[in-house]
Each structure stands twice: as structure tokens, then as C-alpha cells.
Scaffold this motif. Structure first.
Motif, PDB file in Angstrom:
ATOM      1  N   LYS A   9      20.838 -35.166 -29.298  1.00 27.23           N
ATOM      2  CA  LYS A   9      21.254 -35.602 -27.960  1.00 27.23           C
ATOM      3  C   LYS A   9      21.061 -34.522 -26.901  1.00 27.23           C
ATOM      4  O   LYS A   9      21.926 -34.271 -26.075  1.00 27.23           O
ATOM      5  CB  LYS A   9      22.696 -36.092 -27.987  1.00 27.23           C
ATOM      6  CG  LYS A   9      22.874 -37.351 -28.818  1.00 27.23           C
ATOM      7  CD  LYS A   9      24.258 -37.923 -28.694  1.00 27.23           C
ATOM      8  CE  LYS A   9      24.341 -39.206 -29.520  1.00 27.23           C
ATOM      9  NZ  LYS A   9      25.660 -39.814 -29.427  1.00 27.23           N
ATOM     10  N   SER A  66      27.151 -32.522 -34.842  1.00 21.09           N
ATOM     11  CA  SER A  66      26.896 -33.777 -34.134  1.00 21.09           C
ATOM     12  C   SER A  66      28.205 -34.484 -33.801  1.00 21.09           C
ATOM     13  O   SER A  66      28.329 -35.113 -32.745  1.00 21.09           O
ATOM     14  CB  SER A  66      25.955 -34.679 -34.927  1.00 21.09           C
ATOM     15  OG  SER A  66      26.484 -34.988 -36.188  1.00 21.09           O
ATOM     16  N   ASP A  70      29.298 -35.587 -30.084  1.00 21.04           N
ATOM     17  CA  ASP A  70      29.693 -36.967 -29.796  1.00 21.04           C
ATOM     18  C   ASP A  70      31.085 -37.042 -29.184  1.00 21.04           C
ATOM     19  O   ASP A  70      31.312 -37.781 -28.226  1.00 21.04           O
ATOM     20  CB  ASP A  70      29.640 -37.818 -31.069  1.00 21.04           C
ATOM     21  CG  ASP A  70      28.226 -38.129 -31.520  1.00 21.04           C
ATOM     22  OD1 ASP A  70      27.282 -37.992 -30.703  1.00 21.04           O
ATOM     23  OD2 ASP A  70      28.060 -38.509 -32.696  1.00 21.04           O
TER      24      ASP A  70
END
Length: 88
Positions: A9, A66, A70
Motif C-alpha cells: 500500500k 501490513s 491497515d
């Protein structure tokens, strides 16, 4: 010593897993960097039980990183993981 770089991301994630891991010692880290790689945060896991392989260690560290990204995108922890450039 094994260091792997991944992307998630818009963030650079560096996973470091030492060859020999021992309880009570620093055994690896996750380094999350902004897209410009100028700002980041480094986290060291506290393994309750060591993974059996280097690949398993890297998978767990990547899942950890991750998850932090998030959560931060969802309103998170207050860690400034902005992917925008900061102008001085």
C-alpha cells in the motif's frame, strides 16, 4: 543474516531475520518506511515462540507490518505513516 524488502500500500517494508535466533535476544525486526523512504518506524518482535523457518519468520513479520499499516489507514494508532511528502 537475511534482509528482504517488500512493498505494501505504498510503503516500503524491510524484514530482517537473523540466521540464529535465541530467546532473550533481539531476533529480527520490521522497518516500515514512507514511499520516499525518508521517514519510518522500526519494530522488534517479542516472539512467544520462534518460527521454525526463515520463510515463516518473514511471513509473520510481513503480516505484522501490513496489519499496522491497515490499522493506521483505518484511523489507527497515531503513528504517522502518511504516504504524502512533507514540505518544510
Amino acid at each position: 543474516m537475511q534482509e528482504t524488502r517488500r512493498f505494501y500500500k505504498g510503503f516500503h517494508i524491510v524484514l530482517f531475520v537473523p540466521e540464529d535466533m535465541e530467546l532473550g535476544t533481539t531476533s529480527g525486526y520490521v522497518h516500515i518506511l514512507s514511499s520516499g523512504a525518508d521517514v519510518g518506524v522500526r519494530l522488534t518482535p517479542d516472539w512467544p515462540e520462534f518460527p521454525t523457518t526463515s520463510q515463516e519468520s518473514q511471513a509473520q513479520l510481513f503480516a505484522y507490518a501490513s496489519g499496522i499499516i491497515d490499522c493506521e489507514h483505518a484511523g489507527g494508532f497515531g503513528i504517522d505513516l502518511s504516504t504524502e511528502s512533507v514540505q518544510a
